[in-house]
Structures are given as C-alpha cells and as structure tokens.
Design a protein around this motif. Structure first.
Motif, PDB file in Angstrom:
ATOM      1  N   ILE A  40      29.797  28.972  38.856  1.00 45.84           N
ATOM      2  CA  ILE A  40      30.757  28.675  37.803  1.00 45.84           C
ATOM      3  C   ILE A  40      32.079  29.383  38.099  1.00 45.84           C
ATOM      4  O   ILE A  40      32.098  30.526  38.551  1.00 45.84           O
ATOM      5  CB  ILE A  40      30.212  29.132  36.441  1.00 45.84           C
ATOM      6  N   THR A  41      33.179  28.689  37.855  1.00 46.92           N
ATOM      7  CA  THR A  41      34.505  29.297  37.952  1.00 46.92           C
ATOM      8  C   THR A  41      34.982  29.583  36.530  1.00 46.92           C
ATOM      9  O   THR A  41      35.099  28.668  35.716  1.00 46.92           O
ATOM     10  CB  THR A  41      35.500  28.365  38.660  1.00 46.92           C
ATOM     11  N   THR A  42      35.234  30.847  36.231  1.00 46.96           N
ATOM     12  CA  THR A  42      35.609  31.253  34.877  1.00 46.96           C
ATOM     13  C   THR A  42      37.050  31.733  34.835  1.00 46.96           C
ATOM     14  O   THR A  42      37.435  32.643  35.564  1.00 46.96           O
ATOM     15  CB  THR A  42      34.688  32.383  34.372  1.00 46.96           C
ATOM     16  N   LEU A  43      37.846  31.097  33.972  1.00 47.59           N
ATOM     17  CA  LEU A  43      39.206  31.569  33.701  1.00 47.59           C
ATOM     18  C   LEU A  43      39.131  32.546  32.542  1.00 47.59           C
ATOM     19  O   LEU A  43      38.683  32.196  31.449  1.00 47.59           O
ATOM     20  CB  LEU A  43      40.124  30.403  33.326  1.00 47.59           C
ATOM     21  N   LEU A  44      39.562  33.769  32.781  1.00 48.42           N
ATOM     22  CA  LEU A  44      39.487  34.821  31.778  1.00 48.42           C
ATOM     23  C   LEU A  44      40.896  35.307  31.482  1.00 48.42           C
ATOM     24  O   LEU A  44      41.673  35.590  32.394  1.00 48.42           O
ATOM     25  CB  LEU A  44      38.629  35.977  32.311  1.00 48.42           C
ATOM     26  N   GLY A  45      41.215  35.389  30.197  1.00 50.09           N
ATOM     27  CA  GLY A  45      42.547  35.863  29.840  1.00 50.09           C
ATOM     28  C   GLY A  45      42.717  35.918  28.338  1.00 50.09           C
ATOM     29  O   GLY A  45      41.965  35.287  27.598  1.00 50.09           O
ATOM     30  N   PRO A  46      43.701  36.667  27.860  1.00 43.22           N
ATOM     31  CA  PRO A  46      43.957  36.742  26.418  1.00 43.22           C
ATOM     32  C   PRO A  46      44.496  35.416  25.899  1.00 43.22           C
ATOM     33  O   PRO A  46      44.854  34.522  26.674  1.00 43.22           O
ATOM     34  CB  PRO A  46      45.010  37.850  26.313  1.00 43.22           C
ATOM     35  N   ASN A  47      44.545  35.266  24.592  1.00 48.37           N
ATOM     36  CA  ASN A  47      45.147  34.079  24.005  1.00 48.37           C
ATOM     37  C   ASN A  47      46.595  33.954  24.484  1.00 48.37           C
ATOM     38  O   ASN A  47      47.325  34.945  24.555  1.00 48.37           O
ATOM     39  CB  ASN A  47      45.129  34.169  22.472  1.00 48.37           C
ATOM     40  N   GLY A  48      46.994  32.724  24.829  1.00 47.73           N
ATOM     41  CA  GLY A  48      48.351  32.495  25.298  1.00 47.73           C
ATOM     42  C   GLY A  48      48.558  32.744  26.769  1.00 47.73           C
ATOM     43  O   GLY A  48      49.690  32.700  27.259  1.00 47.73           O
ATOM     44  N   ALA A  49      47.462  32.968  27.507  1.00 50.60           N
ATOM     45  CA  ALA A  49      47.589  33.248  28.938  1.00 50.60           C
ATOM     46  C   ALA A  49      47.851  31.994  29.759  1.00 50.60           C
ATOM     47  O   ALA A  49      48.242  32.085  30.923  1.00 50.60           O
ATOM     48  CB  ALA A  49      46.326  33.937  29.450  1.00 50.60           C
ATOM     49  N   GLY A 215      29.617  34.149  39.038  1.00 47.29           N
ATOM     50  CA  GLY A 215      30.423  33.239  39.846  1.00 47.29           C
ATOM     51  C   GLY A 215      31.794  33.784  40.143  1.00 47.29           C
ATOM     52  O   GLY A 215      32.003  34.988  40.305  1.00 47.29           O
ATOM     53  N   SER A 216      32.775  32.884  40.173  1.00 43.15           N
ATOM     54  CA  SER A 216      34.142  33.235  40.525  1.00 43.15           C
ATOM     55  C   SER A 216      34.966  33.461  39.264  1.00 43.15           C
ATOM     56  O   SER A 216      34.899  32.679  38.316  1.00 43.15           O
ATOM     57  CB  SER A 216      34.767  32.117  41.357  1.00 43.15           C
ATOM     58  N   LEU A 217      35.738  34.527  39.251  1.00 45.83           N
ATOM     59  CA  LEU A 217      36.574  34.870  38.106  1.00 45.83           C
ATOM     60  C   LEU A 217      38.047  34.696  38.461  1.00 45.83           C
ATOM     61  O   LEU A 217      38.483  35.105  39.539  1.00 45.83           O
ATOM     62  CB  LEU A 217      36.333  36.317  37.675  1.00 45.83           C
ATOM     63  N   VAL A 218      38.794  34.095  37.540  1.00 43.88           N
ATOM     64  CA  VAL A 218      40.232  33.942  37.687  1.00 43.88           C
ATOM     65  C   VAL A 218      40.865  34.550  36.442  1.00 43.88           C
ATOM     66  O   VAL A 218      40.736  34.014  35.347  1.00 43.88           O
ATOM     67  CB  VAL A 218      40.634  32.455  37.822  1.00 43.88           C
ATOM     68  N   ILE A 219      41.513  35.689  36.591  1.00 43.31           N
ATOM     69  CA  ILE A 219      42.088  36.396  35.441  1.00 43.31           C
ATOM     70  C   ILE A 219      43.558  36.020  35.306  1.00 43.31           C
ATOM     71  O   ILE A 219      44.327  36.110  36.273  1.00 43.31           O
ATOM     72  CB  ILE A 219      41.929  37.914  35.590  1.00 43.31           C
ATOM     73  N   MET A 220      43.938  35.578  34.096  1.00 46.17           N
ATOM     74  CA  MET A 220      45.291  35.105  33.843  1.00 46.17           C
ATOM     75  C   MET A 220      46.008  35.970  32.810  1.00 46.17           C
ATOM     76  O   MET A 220      45.394  36.529  31.905  1.00 46.17           O
ATOM     77  CB  MET A 220      45.268  33.648  33.358  1.00 46.17           C
ATOM     78  N   LYS A 221      47.316  36.036  32.978  1.00 45.67           N
ATOM     79  CA  LYS A 221      48.181  36.718  32.013  1.00 45.67           C
ATOM     80  C   LYS A 221      49.555  36.063  32.059  1.00 45.67           C
ATOM     81  O   LYS A 221      50.110  35.851  33.134  1.00 45.67           O
ATOM     82  CB  LYS A 221      48.313  38.202  32.352  1.00 45.67           C
TER      83      LYS A 221
END
Length: 252
Positions: A40-49, A215-221
């Motif tokens: 699984i590829t997971t996009l992780l980030g706060p609201n508005g990222a 899986g794979s993590l993609v952290i956004m800001k």
C-alpha cells in the motif's frame, strides 16, 4: 522517490492550483511519486497538505495545471477514470437506491466504459461484485436503502462500489472516517489483501493508520512531498524513533 519501470501509477511534476477571484492557491507543487502492486502507498499529512487534490488528479477527477499522470499506461483523464476505483472522504450514495441496486448500477456504468484492451465479461463482473461484497462485509445491508445506512456502513458500501468493477487501481481518501475500531481493522486487512494484486493508494492524517498499513509512505506538507520511503527509511532520514516524532519534525 526513485522511478522504476514497473510502477503502475506515475505522477511527474504535478502542480494543481485553485483560483478565487485574483487569488491563486497552490494545493500541490511539483509533486513526483509512484505506486505499484505489492504494498500500500500511504499519503500522510495534516489537513490542507494537498493529499485530496493529489489523489483526485491521480484518479482523473481533477485536471492538474501542469505535470504528467500515467495510470497503467493511460494518460487521458477519461481513460484513467475507467481504470481507477476511487473512494472519497465523504460517502456519496443515492439514498433512494438499495445497496444492491447501487452496486449493479455502478457496475453497469463501468461496463459501458470498457477498460482499454479488455472486453466486458458478465461472469467476471459477477465475480468482482461478489468479491467486493464479501471483502467489505456488507452482506447484511444489501437490501437496505442507502439513506438508512450508518456512516460506517456507508463508507464500506462506497468501497464496495469502487471495487465492484474490478478496478486496476484503488484510491481511497481518508478511508477510515466513520469506521469503528473493528471495522477499521477489517478494512485494513482487506486493503492489504487487495494491494497484493493491484496498486492501492490511501491518504490519512492518522499516524496509527499509516503504521498499520505499512508499505510505502509519502509525507506531505503545504502541497509538497517532504519525505518518502518505508517506515525504516523515514526514521533513518529523520533520526527519530517513531513515525509520530518524524511526522512532527517534517510537518512542524
């Protein structure tokens, strides 16, 4: 994220802006990422990222201002939509229909938009529908009107709708919203099973969801990717002991 040829989903230099009067806001800025089957590829980030905007562009729902999106070799948004099962944060169901009617309607609509290089097959369609119902555990509400569903069941029905035509790629935006703890565990297991055979991309702002899915993590800001990799790689890059600590450092 390094590019590899086997990736079924590739996003290159994607920028998406929203305009209100004379003001322009960039929701996504020059984003590059890939997703493939196997994890699984997971996009992780706060609201508005920018997670939702990125997923909607990847699913062909929104058009980017610039950049390139390729899903299983398809670049045309209409073609991409025929390949992707998309589940939004808020369930969007026709309350006048039963769950079974909604599934049959969704499958019928997709059968008219045949996937490139694939012929419609009634037997395959019935199998996909049965698997979607079983995987999401909605057998008990098939005859119930969608208007009467609890939020948890509505979310699970939305997932079943995305799966009933056997999409090549599954995309879920904040998938655990409205689910109780037992339902969340069950859906995580279902997504892990699906990811073995097709790319599954999810977004969340929940650290526990991101860790459990693996899986794979993609952290956004702020509309950009600030770090990517598996959990071990992200901890090594940030010098932190937990994903929560790494997340706070990267998104502070």
């Amino acid at each position: 994220m390094p590019e590899t040829e086997e990736a079924a989903v590739t996003v290159r230099s994607l920028t998406k802006c929203y305009r209100s009067g004379k003001q322009t806001t960039a929701a996504c800025r020059d984003i590059n990422f890939q997703a493939r089957a196997g994890a699984i590829t997971t996009l992780l980030g706060p609201n508005g990222a920018g997670k939702s905007s990125l997923l909607k562009c990847t699913a062909g729902i929104l058009l980017p201002d610039s950049g390139d999106i390729c899903v299983c070799g398809e670049r045309n948004p209409a073609g991409i939509r025929s390949l992707v099962g998309y589940v939004g944060e808020q369930p969007s169901l026709d309350g006048a229909l039963t769950v079974a009617e909604s599934l049959l309607l969704e499958q019928s609509l997709h059968s008219r938009q045949q996937r490139p290089g694939r012929q419609a097959d009634r037997t395959d369609g019935q199998t996909a529908l049965r698997q979607a119902v079983k995987l999401t555990g909605i057998e008990a509400v098939l005859g119930k009107k969608c208007a009467g569903l609890s939020k948890g069941y509505a979310q699970r029905v939305s997932l079943a709708l995305a799966l009933c035509f056997d999409p090549a790629v599954l995309i879920l935006d904040e998938f655990s919203g409205g689910l109780d703890p037992a339902q969340t565990v069950a859906i995580r297991a279902a997504l892990t099973e699906l990811a073995a055979e097709k790319p599954v991309i999810v977004s969340t702002h929940s650290i526990s969801d991101a860790v459990a899915l693996g899986g794979s993590l993609v952290i956004m800001k702020g509309g950009s990717i600030v770090c990517s990799g598996n959990l071990t790689e992200i901890l090594e890059k940030t010098g932190k002991k937990t994903l929560e600590e790494a997340f706070l450092l990267l998104t502070a």
